[in-house]
Scaffold this motif. Structure first.
Motif, PDB file in Angstrom:
ATOM      1  N   GLY A   3       0.836  -1.447   0.025  1.00  0.00           N
ATOM      2  CA  GLY A   3      -0.028  -0.249  -0.093  1.00  0.00           C
ATOM      3  C   GLY A   3       0.621   1.313  -0.109  1.00  0.00           C
ATOM      4  N   ARG A   4       0.348   2.318  -0.310  1.00  0.00           N
ATOM      5  CA  ARG A   4       1.036   3.615  -0.253  1.00  0.00           C
ATOM      6  C   ARG A   4      -0.015   4.679   0.677  1.00  0.00           C
ATOM      7  NH1 ARG A   4       1.231   5.506  -6.649  1.00  0.00           N
ATOM      8  NH2 ARG A   4      -1.014   5.725  -6.872  1.00  0.00           N
ATOM      9  N   ARG A   5       0.635   5.455   1.158  1.00  0.00           N
ATOM     10  CA  ARG A   5       0.091   6.667   1.927  1.00  0.00           C
ATOM     11  C   ARG A   5      -0.422   8.026   0.847  1.00  0.00           C
ATOM     12  NH1 ARG A   5      -1.287   7.310   7.035  1.00  0.00           N
ATOM     13  NH2 ARG A   5       0.245   5.874   7.539  1.00  0.00           N
TER      14      ARG A   5
ATOM     15  N   GLU B 153      -3.867   3.570   0.144  1.00  0.00           N
ATOM     16  CA  GLU B 153      -4.261   2.998  -1.187  1.00  0.00           C
ATOM     17  C   GLU B 153      -3.769   1.624  -1.403  1.00  0.00           C
ATOM     18  OE1 GLU B 153      -4.190   3.743  -6.114  1.00  0.00           O
ATOM     19  OE2 GLU B 153      -2.916   5.249  -4.691  1.00  0.00           O
ATOM     20  N   PHE B 154      -4.553   0.663  -1.325  1.00  0.00           N
ATOM     21  CA  PHE B 154      -4.241  -0.872  -1.572  1.00  0.00           C
ATOM     22  C   PHE B 154      -3.609  -1.084  -3.071  1.00  0.00           C
ATOM     23  CE2 PHE B 154      -5.303  -5.401  -2.831  1.00  0.00           C
ATOM     24  CZ  PHE B 154      -4.399  -6.033  -2.069  1.00  0.00           C
ATOM     25  N   MET B 155      -2.330  -1.584  -3.035  1.00  0.00           N
ATOM     26  CA  MET B 155      -1.499  -1.628  -4.484  1.00  0.00           C
ATOM     27  C   MET B 155      -1.313  -3.074  -4.941  1.00  0.00           C
ATOM     28  SD  MET B 155      -0.812   1.369  -4.891  1.00  0.00           S
ATOM     29  CE  MET B 155       0.253   1.307  -6.491  1.00  0.00           C
ATOM     30  N   GLY B 156      -1.949  -3.943  -4.108  1.00  0.00           N
ATOM     31  CA  GLY B 156      -1.776  -5.414  -4.377  1.00  0.00           C
ATOM     32  C   GLY B 156      -1.050  -6.080  -3.395  1.00  0.00           C
ATOM     33  N   ARG B 157      -0.375  -7.229  -3.624  1.00  0.00           N
ATOM     34  CA  ARG B 157       0.444  -8.143  -2.927  1.00  0.00           C
ATOM     35  C   ARG B 157       1.878  -8.068  -3.193  1.00  0.00           C
ATOM     36  NH1 ARG B 157      -2.042 -10.319   1.230  1.00  0.00           N
ATOM     37  NH2 ARG B 157      -0.189 -11.882   1.496  1.00  0.00           N
TER      38      ARG B 157
END
Length: 221
Positions: free
Chosen positions: A7-9, A16-20
């Protein structure tokens, strides 16, 4: 607590969820480690390498395996599916497997998983028969549209082994009912999960002769 999620802030403070960071996916609410499925396929003596990708098709998710055999190795899709089924949980068994001469590579020389995921979805199951008769033919058309499949469907392959979900089963039986002008329950798919079984159940029911006539008319259009 390490979840494996990336994720990133964002500037406003939301995350924000970006995957795994790994190859863990969720299918029908169950977490599956893709690496374990790939390892199971590689344990087959005739397999040189294997890559499994998650595919979105027909509103559902399914695993699709891609296998490169050893130079002198001979292996069939049904054999690979049985091999996987004996080594991983049922939900982790690929819905289809494609045998390739080589994997596509990206600019860094690594396997291009995106390229594999964009290929036409193979029908990977044991071929035990061909679709026959107007009722089976119409059902096969509905299956391929509902599940987002490419190619011919084995009439003795389970709807759920191809990645079908309960929601898709309900959606498909609604379409069957609309085409046949009959009230068709989703129980048809659960009680008779193959095209051949469904065709037999429809043909043997009270509206059987009319169902046959309607299917013939659809194919003649």
């Amino acid at each position: 607590y390490w979840t494996g999620d990336l994720g990133r802030r964002r500037p406003e403070g939301t995350i924000e969820f970006m995957g795994r960071s790994d190859l863990q996916v969720k299918i029908n609410g169950v977490r599956v480690e893709i690496a374990e499925v790939e390892a199971a396929l590689r344990r087959h003596a005739a397999v040189k390498d294997a890559v499994v990708v998650l595919r979105q098709a027909g509103g559902g998710k399914r695993l699709v395996g891609h296998v490169v055999p050893e130079p002198d190795g001979r292996v069939s899709v049904p054999e690979l599916l049985n091999h996987a089924a004996a080594r991983v949980p049922r939900v982790a068994v690929p819905a289809a497997i494609e045998i390739l001469e080589a994997f596509p590579l990206n600019a860094n020389g690594k396997v291009d998983r995106l390229a594999l995921a964009s290929r036409a979805l193979p029908i990977g199951s044991s071929r035990t028969g061909e679709v026959s008769g107007p009722v089976e033919s119409v059902l096969a058309m509905l299956w391929t549209e509902t599940l987002g499949l490419a190619g011919e469907v084995d009439p003795e392959t389970s709807f759920f082994s191809l990645g079908g979900t309960s929601l898709q089963a309900a959606r498909m039986t609604t379409r069957i009912g609309a085409l046949l002008d009959e009230d068709v329950s989703a129980r048809l798919v659960f009680a008779h999960p193959t095209i051949r079984e469904q065709a037999t159940a429809l043909a043997l029911g009270e509206p059987g002769p009319r169902v046959l006539a309607v299917c013939r008319a659809i194919l003649d259009c």
